[in-house]
Scaffold this active site. Structure first.
Site, PDB file in Angstrom:
ATOM      1  N   CYS A 107     -30.307 -16.351 -10.271  1.00 41.87           N
ATOM      2  CA  CYS A 107     -29.404 -15.204 -10.234  1.00 41.87           C
ATOM      3  C   CYS A 107     -29.183 -14.761  -8.789  1.00 41.87           C
ATOM      4  CB  CYS A 107     -29.943 -14.079 -11.107  1.00 41.87           C
ATOM      5  SG  CYS A 107     -28.648 -12.978 -11.678  1.00 41.87           S
ATOM      6  N   HIS A 224     -31.861 -17.088 -16.142  1.00 41.92           N
ATOM      7  CA  HIS A 224     -33.186 -16.537 -15.837  1.00 41.92           C
ATOM      8  C   HIS A 224     -34.299 -17.219 -16.627  1.00 41.92           C
ATOM      9  CE1 HIS A 224     -32.112 -12.912 -13.481  1.00 41.92           C
ATOM     10  NE2 HIS A 224     -30.979 -12.974 -14.162  1.00 41.92           N
ATOM     11  N   GLU A 226     -37.402 -17.214 -15.970  1.00 43.85           N
ATOM     12  CA  GLU A 226     -38.619 -16.383 -15.951  1.00 43.85           C
ATOM     13  C   GLU A 226     -38.639 -15.359 -17.087  1.00 43.85           C
ATOM     14  OE1 GLU A 226     -35.992 -15.721 -14.372  1.00 43.85           O
ATOM     15  OE2 GLU A 226     -35.787 -13.559 -14.059  1.00 43.85           O
TER      16      GLU A 226
END
Lengths: 255, 80
Positions: A107, A224, A226
């Site tokens: 991002c 994303h 994570e």
């Protein structure tokens, strides 16, 4: 008993082979970053060491891999990532990457990597001008990227949350990206195909969701991983974006 | 003191979503005959006299504009 059932309810962490060296990730924290804690949590959940690196830090000594997290570094002022790119830590990140050190940016981290010219092209405003926050389907491409632990052709899904995720580059750059196998992830349909007119929710050139540098050690992506790694939301597929590089570090092949 | 005005605009061929949407909005308001609408940035820079235009150009290349997607032009407005 309660602890056991809770543990089984959450998906199991990907198996980590016997390590000679526990990979140590440095997660950079810029003013305005907001995904650094998620990244640290995700990496620790898998079993790696993860520490914050303050943006004023000028040394990355002791780290095996560097993470540039998502968020709104410096309020996205001027252009996304433009000011973060000149943070003191970035000089060290660029030197680390140039020496073959593994660097991932998701991002806003991807935007910082392009502004720092560690990756080609640029991320501009989403075509439809909307902030896009949803889960997207992605196809893993046959690339030189050292970070992805998924076979080419694998279809997976990851969350995106961005306003400027529209990957743009000139024709020559696109041709180079394709020829050098630098396109790592493309937005696609649930069956892995590409819709007529493209599958990117944001207008990205050639449906590009993630690219790597020519050497494969620097990886930038808009989604994303994570956020879907530690299983708190029932998903762990993001781990596959960290385990490959960790194995390389464990074996001593990275860097 | 002198003042520079820097115009940062999208490069030819780089899609400008904000410009495109604004053009459509104007058409929706009934305005006709709009061929092109692009949105850029105006940066006003007041500097000491010894800051050269070449330095300002360097500032643009390094930070104020992204040469991958943007062009810039520099105009010197006033000199004291």
């Amino acid at each position: 008993m309660a602890a056991t059932s809770a543990a089984t309810a959450t998906a199991v962490a990907p198996s980590v082979s016997v390590t000679t060296r526990r990979p140590r990730f440095g997660v950079v924290s810029f003013p305005g970053s907001n995904c650094e804690q998620d990244a640290v949590n995700a990496l620790r959940f898998i079993g790696y060491s993860a520490e914050f690196v303050w943006h004023r830090s000028t040394s990355l000594d002791g780290f095996d891999a560097i993470v540039l997290p998502g968020g709104f570094s410096y309020g996205d002022y001027l252009r996304c990532g433009a000011i973060a790119r000149f943070s003191p830590v970035m000089e060290a990140v660029i030197a680390f990457a140039d020496a073959g050190g593994p660097v991932i940016g998701f991002c806003n981290g991807f935007q910082v990597l392009t502004e720092a010219h560690l990756l080609p092209g640029c991320l501009i405003r989403n075509e439809n001008l909307h902030f896009i926050c949803k889960s997207v389907v992605l196809r893993v491409e046959d690339s030189t990227c050292e970070w992805v632990d998924l076979a080419p052709g694998t279809v997976t899904s990851l969350p995106v949350a961005h306003n400027e995720g529209n990957y743009t580059c000139d024709e020559a750059t696109l041709a180079r990206l394709r020829a050098n196998h630098q396109v790592v992830l493309r937005y696609c349909e649930p069956d892995g195909s590409t819709a007529l007119g493209g599958s990117a929710p944001n207008g990205a050139t050639d449906d590009i969701a993630g690219i790597c540098n020519e050497a494969g050690n620097v990886f930038g992506l808009m989604p994303h991983p994570e956020r879907v790694t530690d299983g708190v939301n029932g998903q762990t597929q993001g781990a596959a974006f960290f385990t490959a590089i960790a194995r390389r570090i464990e074996r001593g092949v990275a860097r | 003191m002198k003042r520079y005005e820097i115009f940062v605009t999208g490069k030819e061929g780089i899609f400008d979503p904000a410009g495109e949407q604004s053009k459509r909005a104007l058409a929706n308001l009934g305005y006709q005959g709009i061929d092109e609408l692009t949105i850029g940035k105006l940066i006003r820079l007041d500097v000491e006299d010894d800051v050269t235009e070449e330095t300002v150009r360097e500032m643009c290349r390094k930070l104020l504009a992204n040469p991958v997607i943007e062009d810039f032009s520099i105009t010197l407005l006033e000199e004291a």
